[in-house]
Design an enzyme around this catalytic site. Structure first.
Site, PDB file in Angstrom:
ATOM      1  N   HIS A 137      49.370 -72.928 -36.216  1.00  0.00           N
ATOM      2  CA  HIS A 137      49.538 -71.558 -35.364  1.00  0.00           C
ATOM      3  C   HIS A 137      50.415 -71.033 -36.222  1.00  0.00           C
ATOM      4  O   HIS A 137      51.065 -70.719 -36.629  1.00  0.00           O
ATOM      5  CB  HIS A 137      50.307 -72.267 -33.743  1.00  0.00           C
ATOM      6  CG  HIS A 137      50.169 -70.942 -32.916  1.00  0.00           C
ATOM      7  ND1 HIS A 137      51.028 -70.259 -33.203  1.00  0.00           N
ATOM      8  CD2 HIS A 137      49.449 -70.996 -31.872  1.00  0.00           C
ATOM      9  CE1 HIS A 137      51.109 -69.114 -32.131  1.00  0.00           C
ATOM     10  NE2 HIS A 137      49.165 -69.313 -31.480  1.00  0.00           N
ATOM     11  N   SER A 145      46.055 -62.792 -26.416  1.00  0.00           N
ATOM     12  CA  SER A 145      46.421 -61.986 -24.731  1.00  0.00           C
ATOM     13  C   SER A 145      44.506 -62.484 -24.131  1.00  0.00           C
ATOM     14  O   SER A 145      44.595 -61.017 -23.344  1.00  0.00           O
ATOM     15  CB  SER A 145      46.494 -61.046 -25.409  1.00  0.00           C
ATOM     16  OG  SER A 145      47.605 -60.572 -26.110  1.00  0.00           O
ATOM     17  N   GLU A 178      52.793 -68.824 -35.056  1.00  0.00           N
ATOM     18  CA  GLU A 178      54.115 -68.861 -35.089  1.00  0.00           C
ATOM     19  C   GLU A 178      54.801 -69.908 -36.218  1.00  0.00           C
ATOM     20  O   GLU A 178      55.691 -70.378 -37.009  1.00  0.00           O
ATOM     21  CB  GLU A 178      53.864 -68.996 -33.176  1.00  0.00           C
ATOM     22  CG  GLU A 178      54.011 -67.599 -32.773  1.00  0.00           C
ATOM     23  CD  GLU A 178      54.411 -68.831 -31.358  1.00  0.00           C
ATOM     24  OE1 GLU A 178      54.104 -69.026 -31.292  1.00  0.00           O
ATOM     25  OE2 GLU A 178      53.586 -67.241 -30.786  1.00  0.00           O
ATOM     26  N   GLU A 229      42.724 -66.384 -34.533  1.00  0.00           N
ATOM     27  CA  GLU A 229      43.890 -65.894 -33.065  1.00  0.00           C
ATOM     28  C   GLU A 229      44.368 -64.987 -34.644  1.00  0.00           C
ATOM     29  O   GLU A 229      45.218 -64.777 -35.095  1.00  0.00           O
ATOM     30  CB  GLU A 229      44.685 -66.038 -32.590  1.00  0.00           C
ATOM     31  CG  GLU A 229      44.435 -68.063 -32.232  1.00  0.00           C
ATOM     32  CD  GLU A 229      45.775 -68.786 -31.458  1.00  0.00           C
ATOM     33  OE1 GLU A 229      45.921 -68.687 -30.182  1.00  0.00           O
ATOM     34  OE2 GLU A 229      46.713 -69.238 -32.492  1.00  0.00           O
ATOM     35  N   ASN A 286      47.986 -73.059 -24.744  1.00  0.00           N
ATOM     36  CA  ASN A 286      49.621 -73.076 -25.462  1.00  0.00           C
ATOM     37  C   ASN A 286      50.623 -72.618 -24.605  1.00  0.00           C
ATOM     38  O   ASN A 286      51.078 -71.617 -25.013  1.00  0.00           O
ATOM     39  CB  ASN A 286      49.144 -72.940 -27.012  1.00  0.00           C
ATOM     40  CG  ASN A 286      50.424 -72.234 -27.743  1.00  0.00           C
ATOM     41  OD1 ASN A 286      51.050 -73.705 -27.204  1.00  0.00           O
ATOM     42  ND2 ASN A 286      50.698 -71.927 -28.917  1.00  0.00           N
ATOM     43  N   TRP A 287      51.088 -74.140 -24.186  1.00  0.00           N
ATOM     44  CA  TRP A 287      52.502 -73.114 -23.395  1.00  0.00           C
ATOM     45  C   TRP A 287      53.777 -73.127 -24.365  1.00  0.00           C
ATOM     46  O   TRP A 287      54.588 -72.787 -23.889  1.00  0.00           O
ATOM     47  CB  TRP A 287      52.953 -74.730 -23.275  1.00  0.00           C
ATOM     48  CG  TRP A 287      51.914 -75.058 -21.638  1.00  0.00           C
ATOM     49  CD1 TRP A 287      50.727 -74.327 -21.444  1.00  0.00           C
ATOM     50  CD2 TRP A 287      51.846 -76.055 -21.273  1.00  0.00           C
ATOM     51  NE1 TRP A 287      50.614 -74.863 -20.501  1.00  0.00           N
ATOM     52  CE2 TRP A 287      51.103 -76.022 -19.482  1.00  0.00           C
ATOM     53  CE3 TRP A 287      53.222 -77.094 -20.800  1.00  0.00           C
ATOM     54  CZ2 TRP A 287      50.884 -77.155 -18.287  1.00  0.00           C
ATOM     55  CZ3 TRP A 287      53.029 -78.234 -19.717  1.00  0.00           C
ATOM     56  CH2 TRP A 287      52.031 -78.276 -18.846  1.00  0.00           C
ATOM     57  N   LYS A 288      53.296 -72.973 -25.558  1.00  0.00           N
ATOM     58  CA  LYS A 288      55.152 -72.954 -26.576  1.00  0.00           C
ATOM     59  C   LYS A 288      56.092 -73.639 -26.386  1.00  0.00           C
ATOM     60  O   LYS A 288      55.840 -74.657 -25.639  1.00  0.00           O
ATOM     61  CB  LYS A 288      54.715 -71.926 -26.655  1.00  0.00           C
ATOM     62  CG  LYS A 288      53.410 -70.598 -27.027  1.00  0.00           C
ATOM     63  CD  LYS A 288      53.634 -69.293 -27.353  1.00  0.00           C
ATOM     64  CE  LYS A 288      52.050 -68.581 -27.507  1.00  0.00           C
ATOM     65  NZ  LYS A 288      52.101 -67.349 -28.686  1.00  0.00           N
ATOM     66  N   GLY A 341      48.307 -68.428 -24.564  1.00  0.00           N
ATOM     67  CA  GLY A 341      48.914 -68.514 -24.228  1.00  0.00           C
ATOM     68  C   GLY A 341      49.889 -67.532 -23.247  1.00  0.00           C
ATOM     69  O   GLY A 341      50.027 -68.611 -22.199  1.00  0.00           O
ATOM     70  N   GLY A 342      50.502 -66.271 -23.314  1.00  0.00           N
ATOM     71  CA  GLY A 342      51.507 -66.272 -22.053  1.00  0.00           C
ATOM     72  C   GLY A 342      50.284 -66.444 -20.351  1.00  0.00           C
ATOM     73  O   GLY A 342      50.951 -66.471 -19.220  1.00  0.00           O
ATOM     74  N   GLY A 352      50.275 -62.762 -27.690  1.00  0.00           N
ATOM     75  CA  GLY A 352      51.663 -62.456 -26.961  1.00  0.00           C
ATOM     76  C   GLY A 352      51.401 -60.591 -26.926  1.00  0.00           C
ATOM     77  O   GLY A 352      52.945 -60.639 -26.660  1.00  0.00           O
TER      78      GLY A 352
END
Ligand code: PEP
Length: 250
Positions: free
Chosen positions: A95, A212, A97, A167, A9-11, A233-234, A173
């Site tokens: 998600h 993470s 966010e 999640e 997930n590149w956000k 993500g990251g 993150g």
């Protein structure tokens, strides 16, 4: 047998140069007959570039959200049909966010889940508790409520064409990861809950862990019996970090 899926997930990150370098790196460092499937979730503007680089390859792609309407006066929004038109196989729904920053309720998420299926996409339904909820002992109740909203909307059969991502919000993150045992226990809870409605669907459902995930913790997480991959993500933003997770799949 459920094949591991490693999904990035590149956000709201990226540029044309970054997308090109990252996807070419992923293509060079992975194979169709590897132990894991790979998918990426770029921001909308980069979907055509992803499609042009990944078409015909073993790597799938998807959108990060969708508007549940088919078309119309919804300035700034993107429909499921548009994602299909961009070659997407998947779309993330719910998600944390989207839930926390953009106010998507359980019902909003369920409506998006249904819209994704109606458009021919495979929704990746994200569920998970906040730190406050975990500390109050509400983890299972929160996850059950988030799942029930979707089950009420589309029924258990719809999970045969979906993926669930557990999640924990406190692990996204933050560098904090649920221990493999903590994650496994909620994954088993999710599978058992769905199994009480349809054992065959629950058995074949891929349940990803997100929070993470990195090269150094992926093997232990993915070795758990109910963890079928990761939503990352990251560590999905460079080919080196993402491939370290892919390579950790035994
Ligand atoms: C995510 O955004 O879904 C996620 C899990 O992020 P990170 O891997 O950076 O915690």
């Amino acid at each position: 047998m459920r094949k591991i899926l490693v999904a990035g997930n590149w956000k709201m990150h990226g540029s044309k140069t970054m997308v090109q370098t990252l996807l070419e790196g992923l293509l060079a460092g992975s194979t169709a007959d590897g132990n894991a499937d790979l998918a990426v979730f770029p921001s909308f503007p980069y979907l055509p570039l992803a499609e042009s680089i990944l078409s015909g390859s073993h790597i799938q792609w998807g959108g990060q959200t969708l508007n549940p309407n088919v078309q119309g006066a919804h300035t700034g929004e993107t429909s499921g049909g548009m994602l299909v038109d961009m070659g997407c196989r998947y779309v993330l729904v719910g998600h944390s966010e989207r839930r926390a920053i953009y106010g998507e309720s359980d019902t909003d998420v369920a409506i998006r889940f249904k819209a994704a299926l109606d458009a021919g996409l495979e929704p990746v339904l994200c569920v998970g508790e906040t730190l406050e909820e975990r500390e109050a002992g509400q983890t299972e109740a929160v996850v059950a409520r988030q799942l029930d909203a979707v089950i009420d909307q589309t029924g258990i059969d719809s999970f045969s064409k979906a993926i669930v991502a557990y999640e924990p919000v406190w692990a996204i993150g933050t560098g904090l990861t649920a221990t493999p045992e903590q994650a496994q226990s909620i994954h088993a809870f999710i599978r058992d809950k769905l199994s009480s409605l349809n054992g065959i669907i629950a058995d074949s459902l891929r349940i990803l862990y997100g929070g993470s995930v990195k090269g150094s913790n992926a093997a232990e997480l993915f070795a758990q019996s109910d963890i079928d991959g990761g939503l990352v993500g990251g560590a999905s933003l460079t080919a080196e970090d993402f491939l370290a997770i892919y390579s950790a799949v035994a």
